[in-house]
Design an enzyme around this catalytic site. Structure first.
Site, mmCIF file in Angstrom:
data_model
loop_
_atom_site.group_PDB
_atom_site.id
_atom_site.type_symbol
_atom_site.label_atom_id
_atom_site.label_comp_id
_atom_site.label_asym_id
_atom_site.label_seq_id
_atom_site.Cartn_x
_atom_site.Cartn_y
_atom_site.Cartn_z
ATOM 1 N N TYR A 1 0.818 -1.224 0.000
ATOM 2 C CA TYR A 1 0.000 0.000 0.000
ATOM 3 C C TYR A 1 0.856 1.280 0.000
ATOM 4 C CZ TYR A 1 -3.601 -3.204 1.884
ATOM 5 O OH TYR A 1 -4.449 -4.259 2.115
ATOM 6 N N LEU B 1 -17.490 -3.152 2.894
ATOM 7 C CA LEU B 1 -18.555 -2.311 2.327
ATOM 8 C C LEU B 1 -18.790 -2.646 0.859
ATOM 9 C CD1 LEU B 1 -17.332 1.116 3.805
ATOM 10 C CD2 LEU B 1 -18.861 -0.564 4.850
ATOM 11 N N LYS C 1 -12.839 0.935 4.776
ATOM 12 C CA LYS C 1 -11.841 1.914 4.346
ATOM 13 C C LYS C 1 -12.534 3.204 3.928
ATOM 14 C CE LYS C 1 -9.750 4.076 0.880
ATOM 15 N NZ LYS C 1 -10.231 4.691 -0.348
ATOM 16 N N SER C 2 -12.024 4.328 4.350
ATOM 17 C CA SER C 2 -12.476 5.607 3.816
ATOM 18 C C SER C 2 -11.373 6.628 4.015
ATOM 19 C CB SER C 2 -13.756 6.093 4.519
ATOM 20 O OG SER C 2 -14.101 7.375 4.009
ATOM 21 N N VAL C 3 -11.343 7.630 3.137
ATOM 22 C CA VAL C 3 -10.396 8.729 3.339
ATOM 23 C C VAL C 3 -11.138 9.967 3.845
ATOM 24 C CG1 VAL C 3 -8.692 7.935 1.657
ATOM 25 C CG2 VAL C 3 -10.585 9.383 0.877
ATOM 26 N N ASN D 1 -18.406 4.683 10.260
ATOM 27 C CA ASN D 1 -18.231 3.247 10.008
ATOM 28 C C ASN D 1 -17.908 2.427 11.247
ATOM 29 O OD1 ASN D 1 -18.764 3.806 7.367
ATOM 30 N ND2 ASN D 1 -16.635 3.686 6.679
HETATM 31 P P1 A2P Z 1 -14.125 7.103 0.417
HETATM 32 O O1 A2P Z 1 -12.750 6.568 0.761
HETATM 33 O O2 A2P Z 1 -14.113 8.194 -0.596
HETATM 34 O O3 A2P Z 1 -14.931 7.431 1.661
HETATM 35 P P2 A2P Z 1 -14.461 -1.060 1.329
HETATM 36 O O4 A2P Z 1 -14.137 -0.755 2.753
HETATM 37 O O5 A2P Z 1 -15.518 -2.104 1.147
HETATM 38 O O6 A2P Z 1 -13.234 -1.366 0.490
HETATM 39 O O7 A2P Z 1 -15.126 0.248 0.699
HETATM 40 C C1 A2P Z 1 -14.385 1.418 0.517
HETATM 41 C C2 A2P Z 1 -15.168 2.358 -0.387
HETATM 42 O O8 A2P Z 1 -16.393 2.743 0.266
HETATM 43 C C3 A2P Z 1 -14.417 3.609 -0.673
HETATM 44 O O9 A2P Z 1 -14.679 3.949 -2.017
HETATM 45 C C4 A2P Z 1 -15.027 4.630 0.280
HETATM 46 O O10 A2P Z 1 -14.944 5.906 -0.306
HETATM 47 C C5 A2P Z 1 -16.455 4.159 0.407
HETATM 48 N N1 A2P Z 1 -17.050 4.416 1.746
HETATM 49 C C6 A2P Z 1 -16.455 4.238 2.931
HETATM 50 N N2 A2P Z 1 -17.305 4.500 3.954
HETATM 51 C C7 A2P Z 1 -18.484 4.853 3.396
HETATM 52 C C8 A2P Z 1 -19.749 5.250 3.926
HETATM 53 N N3 A2P Z 1 -19.948 5.331 5.243
HETATM 54 N N4 A2P Z 1 -20.738 5.563 3.050
HETATM 55 C C9 A2P Z 1 -20.520 5.496 1.713
HETATM 56 N N5 A2P Z 1 -19.356 5.117 1.149
HETATM 57 C C10 A2P Z 1 -18.334 4.803 1.969
#
Ligand code: A2P
Length: 280
Positions: free
Chosen positions: A49, A189, A231-233, A241
């Site tokens: 990563y 997610l 994951k989120s940024v 979450n």
């Molecule tokens: P972002 O990083 O722009 O928030 P996973 O954990 O299944 O890999 O999913 C990650 C994706 O889900 C990323 O594109 C993230 O975007 C998005 N995401 C993360 N948290 C949420 C949320 N609470 N609601 C909607 N989308 C989310």
């Protein structure tokens, strides 16, 4: 944050912050800092990563005692595109490079990917050596299918796979349950690809979390006993979450979500086409 057993005597916070695709540098540092401020104590990175140094820095600067934070990292010598002659040495090198980047040992090291069959055991023995050397507290594997796990003679206590209602892993789950292997769920997610699914919207609305179907997915994972790594940024989503310990999905809601499997591989899409008994 509740903690669950890793099966080897060590404990793991029940939800972690996924850091795949989190850009290295300021973005990674800021989001890790924010997650720690919000109460996260479990961070999931990897050499691949390229954000290990940022994770290490944010952890150091947080002022939170190191032993209160769980860091997972993963080693994958082939990721640099080179042919690995001596798998044992390559894995130990990769662990040392990871420890140097993090500025601390990881609490859990994983073999990131099931490399070719001839080297799989060698790689695992090298991780065991890393553990003996004190470079890793716990060890495990990532992206392994049942056939790969079987080759390791029941050794791993922890296994990470992509897992969400749209991609169930019944066979792997049964195998791991029988051997006390803890399953960690990445992309819980489903990469936000199915957040508008009616079953999710219905469950989210019933639990007063209608703006966050994502929460239902994280909760589904927790109730199954997996350790999800959303994951989120974005800090507001990172905050959302992890807020999954104040409600419980009913047996009916769990069953409705359990029935959604559509082999949706959001990562390594081609796996969906391959032999499901050999791949995760
Ligand atoms: P972002 O990083 O722009 O928030 P996973 O954990 O299944 O890999 O999913 C990650 C994706 O889900 C990323 O594109 C993230 O975007 C998005 N995401 C993360 N948290 C949420 C949320 N609470 N609601 C909607 N989308 C989310």
């Amino acid at each position: 944050m509740p903690r669950v057993s890793l099966g080897d005597g060590n404990m793991l916070p029940a939800v972690g912050l996924g850091l795949y695709y989190t850009p290295p540098g300021a973005v990674a540092q800021d989001i890790v800092r924010e997650a720690l401020r919000l109460g996260y104590r479990h961070l999931d990175t990897a050499g691949f990563y390229e954000n290990e140094a940022d994770v290490g820095r944010a952890v150091r600067e947080s002022g939170i005692p190191r032993e209160q934070i769980h860091i997972t990292s993963k080693v994958w010598p082939e990721a640099e595109g080179r042919w690995v002659e001596d798998g044992f040495a390559a894995v130990l090198d990769a662990v040392n490079a990871s420890v140097a980047a993090l500025g601390t040992r990881a609490d859990l090291y994983l073999i990131h990917w099931p490399v070719n069959p001839d080297q799989r055991i060698e790689y695992w023995l090298a991780l065991e050596e890393a553990q003996r050397l004190g470079l890793a507290r716990s060890i495990g594997v990532s992206n392994f299918g049942v056939a790969h796990l079987q080759q390791l003679i029941d050794s791993p206590r922890t296994s990470v796979v992509e897992l969400h209602p749209f991609l169930r892993k019944d066979e792997i789950e049964a195998f791991c349950a029988a051997r006390g292997i803890r399953l960690i769920a990445y992309s819980p997610l489903a990469r936000a690809l199915r957040l508008d699914h009616p079953s999710l919207e219905a469950a989210a609305a019933r639990h007063g979390v209608s703006t966050a179907q994502a929460l239902v997915l994280v909760r589904w994972s927790v109730q199954h006993g997996y350790v999800p790594l959303p994951k989120s940024v974005r800090s507001e989503r990172v905050a959302q979450n992890v807020d999954v310990f104040g409600f419980e999905l009913s047996a009916q809601e769990m069953a409705a979500l359990d029935a959604l499997d559509e082999r949706l591989f959001t990562e390594w899409e081609e796996w969906g086409q391959l032999d499901p008994t050999a791949l995760p």
